[in-house]
Structures are given as structure tokens and as C-alpha cells.
Write a protein that holds these residues in place. Structure first.
Motif, PDB file in Angstrom:
ATOM      1  N   ASP A   6       0.803  -1.227   0.000  1.00  0.00           N
ATOM      2  CA  ASP A   6       0.000   0.000   0.000  1.00  0.00           C
ATOM      3  C   ASP A   6       0.837   1.277   0.000  1.00  0.00           C
ATOM      4  O   ASP A   6       0.381   2.310  -0.472  1.00  0.00           O
ATOM      5  CB  ASP A   6      -0.913  -0.004   1.234  1.00  0.00           C
ATOM      6  CG  ASP A   6      -1.894  -1.154   1.201  1.00  0.00           C
ATOM      7  OD1 ASP A   6      -2.122  -1.776   2.257  1.00  0.00           O
ATOM      8  OD2 ASP A   6      -2.424  -1.438   0.111  1.00  0.00           O
ATOM      9  N   ILE A   7       2.047   1.215   0.528  1.00  0.00           N
ATOM     10  CA  ILE A   7       2.865   2.433   0.661  1.00  0.00           C
ATOM     11  C   ILE A   7       4.310   2.184   0.233  1.00  0.00           C
ATOM     12  O   ILE A   7       5.242   2.312   1.013  1.00  0.00           O
ATOM     13  CB  ILE A   7       2.825   2.990   2.098  1.00  0.00           C
ATOM     14  CG1 ILE A   7       3.131   1.882   3.136  1.00  0.00           C
ATOM     15  CG2 ILE A   7       1.464   3.606   2.411  1.00  0.00           C
ATOM     16  CD1 ILE A   7       3.502   2.406   4.491  1.00  0.00           C
ATOM     17  N   PRO A   8       4.570   1.878  -1.040  1.00  0.00           N
ATOM     18  CA  PRO A   8       5.935   1.550  -1.466  1.00  0.00           C
ATOM     19  C   PRO A   8       6.839   2.753  -1.730  1.00  0.00           C
ATOM     20  O   PRO A   8       8.046   2.609  -1.855  1.00  0.00           O
ATOM     21  CB  PRO A   8       5.694   0.780  -2.759  1.00  0.00           C
ATOM     22  CG  PRO A   8       4.440   1.389  -3.315  1.00  0.00           C
ATOM     23  CD  PRO A   8       3.593   1.743  -2.113  1.00  0.00           C
ATOM     24  N   GLU A   9       6.235   3.948  -1.789  1.00  0.00           N
ATOM     25  CA  GLU A   9       7.016   5.126  -2.201  1.00  0.00           C
ATOM     26  C   GLU A   9       8.149   5.387  -1.208  1.00  0.00           C
ATOM     27  O   GLU A   9       7.934   5.444  -0.001  1.00  0.00           O
ATOM     28  CB  GLU A   9       6.113   6.358  -2.298  1.00  0.00           C
ATOM     29  CG  GLU A   9       5.020   6.263  -3.351  1.00  0.00           C
ATOM     30  CD  GLU A   9       3.825   5.418  -2.915  1.00  0.00           C
ATOM     31  OE1 GLU A   9       3.058   4.977  -3.776  1.00  0.00           O
ATOM     32  OE2 GLU A   9       3.660   5.196  -1.692  1.00  0.00           O
ATOM     33  N   GLY A  10       9.344   5.570  -1.754  1.00  0.00           N
ATOM     34  CA  GLY A  10      10.515   5.869  -0.925  1.00  0.00           C
ATOM     35  C   GLY A  10      11.250   4.632  -0.444  1.00  0.00           C
ATOM     36  O   GLY A  10      12.261   4.741   0.251  1.00  0.00           O
ATOM     37  N   TYR A  11      10.722   3.452  -0.809  1.00  0.00           N
ATOM     38  CA  TYR A  11      11.318   2.186  -0.383  1.00  0.00           C
ATOM     39  C   TYR A  11      11.611   1.293  -1.593  1.00  0.00           C
ATOM     40  O   TYR A  11      10.968   1.399  -2.630  1.00  0.00           O
ATOM     41  CB  TYR A  11      10.361   1.413   0.540  1.00  0.00           C
ATOM     42  CG  TYR A  11       9.916   2.150   1.761  1.00  0.00           C
ATOM     43  CD1 TYR A  11       8.718   2.867   1.767  1.00  0.00           C
ATOM     44  CD2 TYR A  11      10.679   2.119   2.927  1.00  0.00           C
ATOM     45  CE1 TYR A  11       8.294   3.543   2.904  1.00  0.00           C
ATOM     46  CE2 TYR A  11      10.267   2.791   4.070  1.00  0.00           C
ATOM     47  CZ  TYR A  11       9.072   3.495   4.050  1.00  0.00           C
ATOM     48  OH  TYR A  11       8.655   4.154   5.180  1.00  0.00           O
ATOM     49  N   SER A  12      12.570   0.415  -1.441  1.00  0.00           N
ATOM     50  CA  SER A  12      12.779  -0.669  -2.391  1.00  0.00           C
ATOM     51  C   SER A  12      13.129  -1.912  -1.576  1.00  0.00           C
ATOM     52  O   SER A  12      13.364  -1.817  -0.365  1.00  0.00           O
ATOM     53  CB  SER A  12      13.894  -0.343  -3.391  1.00  0.00           C
ATOM     54  OG  SER A  12      15.132  -0.162  -2.722  1.00  0.00           O
ATOM     55  N   VAL A  13      13.101  -3.061  -2.231  1.00  0.00           N
ATOM     56  CA  VAL A  13      13.376  -4.319  -1.535  1.00  0.00           C
ATOM     57  C   VAL A  13      14.279  -5.193  -2.394  1.00  0.00           C
ATOM     58  O   VAL A  13      14.422  -4.992  -3.599  1.00  0.00           O
ATOM     59  CB  VAL A  13      12.084  -5.101  -1.191  1.00  0.00           C
ATOM     60  CG1 VAL A  13      11.285  -4.406  -0.094  1.00  0.00           C
ATOM     61  CG2 VAL A  13      11.241  -5.340  -2.436  1.00  0.00           C
ATOM     62  N   SER A  14      14.848  -6.191  -1.725  1.00  0.00           N
ATOM     63  CA  SER A  14      15.707  -7.141  -2.417  1.00  0.00           C
ATOM     64  C   SER A  14      15.512  -8.509  -1.804  1.00  0.00           C
ATOM     65  O   SER A  14      15.510  -8.653  -0.575  1.00  0.00           O
ATOM     66  CB  SER A  14      17.171  -6.719  -2.266  1.00  0.00           C
ATOM     67  OG  SER A  14      18.036  -7.726  -2.760  1.00  0.00           O
ATOM     68  N   ARG A  15      15.319  -9.518  -2.673  1.00  0.00           N
ATOM     69  CA  ARG A  15      15.245 -10.896  -2.176  1.00  0.00           C
ATOM     70  C   ARG A  15      16.072 -11.786  -3.107  1.00  0.00           C
ATOM     71  O   ARG A  15      15.571 -12.358  -4.056  1.00  0.00           O
ATOM     72  CB  ARG A  15      13.802 -11.381  -2.109  1.00  0.00           C
ATOM     73  CG  ARG A  15      13.695 -12.701  -1.319  1.00  0.00           C
ATOM     74  CD  ARG A  15      12.349 -12.938  -0.830  1.00  0.00           C
ATOM     75  NE  ARG A  15      12.270 -14.195  -0.068  1.00  0.00           N
ATOM     76  CZ  ARG A  15      11.174 -14.905   0.002  1.00  0.00           C
ATOM     77  NH1 ARG A  15      10.068 -14.511  -0.603  1.00  0.00           N
ATOM     78  NH2 ARG A  15      11.160 -16.026   0.713  1.00  0.00           N
ATOM     79  N   GLU A  16      17.322 -11.883  -2.795  1.00  0.00           N
ATOM     80  CA  GLU A  16      18.261 -12.692  -3.578  1.00  0.00           C
ATOM     81  C   GLU A  16      18.286 -14.141  -3.133  1.00  0.00           C
ATOM     82  O   GLU A  16      18.595 -15.046  -3.912  1.00  0.00           O
ATOM     83  CB  GLU A  16      19.672 -12.095  -3.489  1.00  0.00           C
ATOM     84  CG  GLU A  16      19.782 -10.700  -4.084  1.00  0.00           C
ATOM     85  CD  GLU A  16      19.516 -10.696  -5.582  1.00  0.00           C
ATOM     86  OE1 GLU A  16      19.986 -11.611  -6.305  1.00  0.00           O
ATOM     87  OE2 GLU A  16      18.796  -9.772  -6.057  1.00  0.00           O
TER      88      GLU A  16
END
Lengths: 115, 120
Positions: free
Chosen positions: B59-69
Motif C-alpha cells: 500500500d505504501i511503497p514510495e521511498g522504499y525498495s526491496v531485495s530478495r536474492e
């Protein structure tokens, strides 16, 4: 978007009394879950009820689900001071596709059990 | 004993810093989630991942990123921290329950203890 809404926002009872919290939601669900959170900590799962179930028990907990009214209730019997915490309902919405893999939480009910 | 471990319990960062929040689970769960929790707003989903290298906006992804390696690790990245990102961050993981040919539901979530992030 938040689907589940708990009611009341806060509840204060005496030790030994029963506590009832309610959750209403808007769209069809696969399951509904209740969680507990002690102050400043992570959430702990309490109970999961599927859309084809109407009632479930676990120790002093009793959960009901009424899909026609889109509501659920959590009853804690014979409350203890250690039950003081925030309680959240979470809904797993129906539908396929990656977007339906979310579990959406309400804002919680803060329960205080006074010794 | 099942475990979701978040790398820090408390974190203080400066505005503009790049911030990494790490989460590791030891249960071989497919799903991993990042939520933030703010008073009066409850838990709000930032991102989730249902497989390695897969991610979906919440719902609130702005300003964030993620990583799943790797399956067991899900990282939340604040590219340039701002004061409005001061919050409690909660990581969680779960199995899928396969319901039918084309749908699945979440089984119960296991949460980490949370990271209280303060951005000054």
C-alpha cells in the motif's frame, strides 16, 4: 488499503472478566486471522479461521466469523493481566494473482486488563 | 523454534542516508513481508515477496525498495531516508496454502521483533 477495522479501539476490564473485540471487513476473504502485540514488539499469531468455518476455539480464545455480515469477533474468557496487549485482525482477500497474496491488518484494539 | 530475525532493534539515521533493514527467516517460507507501524494507523504493507527475486508493491511503497536474492532473506532499503520514514518496521514470513488451481492464501505470519527507526 486497510480492510479490517477493529472495534472498540480501546477496552479496559477487570481481571477475570471476558473481553470481546470485533472486526469488520469489506470484501470477500479466504481467511481471517487474529494477532496479539505486546507493547513495542512484533505480532504473535493467535488463531486463523477460514471462510467456510463459523467458530474456532483455542484455549481461552473463541473466534467467530459471519461472512454474511463480513465480521468476526474474538472473545478472551477469564482474562488475566498478562492478556494486556493490542489485538489485530488481518484478512486474506479472495482472488487469484499476486495482488491477492497480501494480508491486510486493521488498526487494532488496545486491551487493558486491570489486576 | 521458528524464527524471524531483524538485524537491528533500534536504529538512528540522518536525513538523506541510505538505510538497509535486514530480515532473515529459518522456516523455508515462500512469502516475506515488510510492514510499517505508526500510532493510529496500524500496520501498513510496504512490499512483499512470494518467491526469490519476486516482489510486489504493497500500500505504501514510495521511498522504499526491496531485495530478495535468497529465499531466507528479505531486505528493505530506504534510498534516501526522510523524517517521515521514522517508524516501527516489522518483517514477517509465511507459507502459502494452495487453495485451488489458481489461488493461494497466506497461512499464519511469523513476525520479527521489529526495528524502531528514527530519522533525524
Amino acid at each position: 488499503s486497510q480492510q479490517g477495522e477493529e472495534d472498540p479501539q480501546a477496552l479496559s476490564i477487570q481481571e477475570g472478566e471476558n473481553a470481546t473485540m470485533n472486526c469488520s471487513y469489506k470484501t470477500s476473504i479466504n481467511n481471517l486471522q487474529w494477532y496479539r502485540q505486546n507493547s513495542g514488539r512484533g505480532l504473535v499469531h493467535l488463531i486463523l479461521i477460514r471462510s467456510n468455518e463459523r467458530e474456532k476455539h483455542s484455549g481461552r480464545l473463541r473466534v467467530t466469523l459471519d461472512t454474511s455480515k463480513k465480521s468476526s469477533s474474538l472473545l478472551i474468557t477469564a482474562s488475566r493481566a498478562a492478556d494486556t496487549a493490542s489485538y489485530f485482525c488481518a484478512t486474506d482477500a479472495s482472488g487469484s494473482g499476486a495482488g491477492s497474496y497480501q494480508l491486510t491488518f486493521g488498526k487494532g484494539t488496545k486491551l487493558s486488563v486491570i489486576p | 523454534d521458528v524464527k524471524v530475525t531483524q538485524s537491528s532493534r533500534y536504529l538512528v539515521k540522518r536525513t538523506g542516508e541510505k538505510v538497509f533493514l535486514e530480515c532473515v527467516q529459518d522456516m523455508d517460507h515462500e512469502n516475506m513481508f515488510w510492514y510499517r507501524q505508526d500510532p493510529g494507523l496500524g500496520l501498513r504493507l510496504i512490499y512483499f515477496s512470494y518467491d526469490v527475486k519476486m516482489k510486489e508493491k504493497g500500500d505504501i511503497p514510495e521511498g522504499y525498495s526491496v531485495s530478495r536474492e535468497k529465499k531466507e532473506r528479505f531486505s528493505l532499503i530506504l534510498e534516501s531516508a526522510s523524517t517521515n520514514q521514522t517508524s516501527m518496521y516489522l518483517c514477517a514470513s509465511s507459507f502459502f496454502f494452495i487453495q485451488g488451481a489458481s489461488s493461494a492464501t497466506n497461512e499464519k505470519l511469523f513476525f520479527g521483533s521489529g526495528t524502531q527507526l528514527s530519522v533525524l
